[in-house]
Design an enzyme around this catalytic site. Sequence first.
Site, mmCIF file in Angstrom:
data_model
loop_
_atom_site.group_PDB
_atom_site.id
_atom_site.type_symbol
_atom_site.label_atom_id
_atom_site.label_comp_id
_atom_site.label_asym_id
_atom_site.label_seq_id
_atom_site.Cartn_x
_atom_site.Cartn_y
_atom_site.Cartn_z
ATOM 1 N N CYS A 125 47.077 27.986 66.811
ATOM 2 C CA CYS A 125 48.190 27.840 67.885
ATOM 3 C C CYS A 125 48.130 28.920 68.615
ATOM 4 O O CYS A 125 47.157 29.467 68.989
ATOM 5 C CB CYS A 125 49.427 27.692 67.110
ATOM 6 N N GLY A 126 49.317 29.056 69.369
ATOM 7 C CA GLY A 126 49.208 29.950 70.287
ATOM 8 C C GLY A 126 48.802 31.295 69.780
ATOM 9 O O GLY A 126 47.946 32.375 70.609
ATOM 10 N N GLY A 160 48.675 31.863 66.438
ATOM 11 C CA GLY A 160 47.927 31.701 64.958
ATOM 12 C C GLY A 160 49.146 32.001 64.001
ATOM 13 O O GLY A 160 48.760 31.662 62.796
ATOM 14 N N GLY A 213 52.419 30.917 63.601
ATOM 15 C CA GLY A 213 53.140 29.808 63.273
ATOM 16 C C GLY A 213 51.975 28.899 62.265
ATOM 17 O O GLY A 213 52.653 28.051 61.218
ATOM 18 N N HIS A 254 37.304 37.927 48.787
ATOM 19 C CA HIS A 254 38.274 38.439 47.852
ATOM 20 C C HIS A 254 39.437 37.450 47.459
ATOM 21 O O HIS A 254 39.932 37.369 46.112
ATOM 22 C CB HIS A 254 38.661 39.640 48.258
ATOM 23 N N ARG A 295 38.427 40.582 38.623
ATOM 24 C CA ARG A 295 39.614 41.123 39.189
ATOM 25 C C ARG A 295 40.280 40.326 40.361
ATOM 26 O O ARG A 295 41.342 40.125 40.661
ATOM 27 C CB ARG A 295 39.194 42.516 39.857
HETATM 28 C C1 RB5 Z 1 53.740 27.402 71.279
HETATM 29 O O1 RB5 Z 1 54.245 27.626 72.582
HETATM 30 C C2 RB5 Z 1 53.726 28.460 70.382
HETATM 31 O O2 RB5 Z 1 55.064 28.876 69.994
HETATM 32 C C3 RB5 Z 1 52.972 28.235 69.301
HETATM 33 O O3 RB5 Z 1 51.595 27.559 69.435
HETATM 34 C C4 RB5 Z 1 52.540 29.184 68.033
HETATM 35 O O4 RB5 Z 1 52.117 30.394 68.855
HETATM 36 C C5 RB5 Z 1 53.481 29.775 67.069
HETATM 37 O O5 RB5 Z 1 53.243 30.506 66.365
#
Ligand code: RB5
Length: 147
Positions: free
Chosen positions: A66-67, A69, A71, A99, A134
């Site tokens: 995503c933009g 990573g 979300g 790990h 572990r």
């Molecule tokens: C989209 O604009 C953005 O909010 C989404 O890709 C991401 O970065 C969310 O974590």
Amino acid sequence: MKIGIAADHGGFELKESLKKFVEQLGHEVKDFGAFALDNADDYPDYVVPLARAVAAQDVVRGIAVCGSGVGAAIAANKIAGVRAALINDHYSAHQGVEHDDLNILCIGGRVSGIMAAQDFVEGFLGANFTGEERHKRRLQKVSDLEK
Ligand code: RB5
């Protein structure tokens, strides 16, 4: 390996490029979308189906973009059996698998350039869980939280 990949608009361009890269590494790729750039789309609509496929072992590992990573990692980790993390460095890309049995690599399409992203993907896909006691003990403590 069969690798799933997914992205929203923030990661679409990087996903398209990484898809080819993963195939060049000799893996089979299942694309969970988006299949076209749509600036109004939402990352859970692509990342959650990918995460469910990883949890169900329909694909062995996943790559979610995503933009930032962030979300993607938050959404993917809501699915039991998924161990997703936002990766911004080579060490974490392989050590996360070795790990922590990382099974979804999350990358920021607006953060990581293509060469860095390829490096993370290569580290992630080339690594294997050590299976050391572990590490298994720690993972058990984490998976117990899903009960
Ligand atoms: C989209 O604009 C953005 O909010 C989404 O890709 C991401 O970065 C969310 O974590």
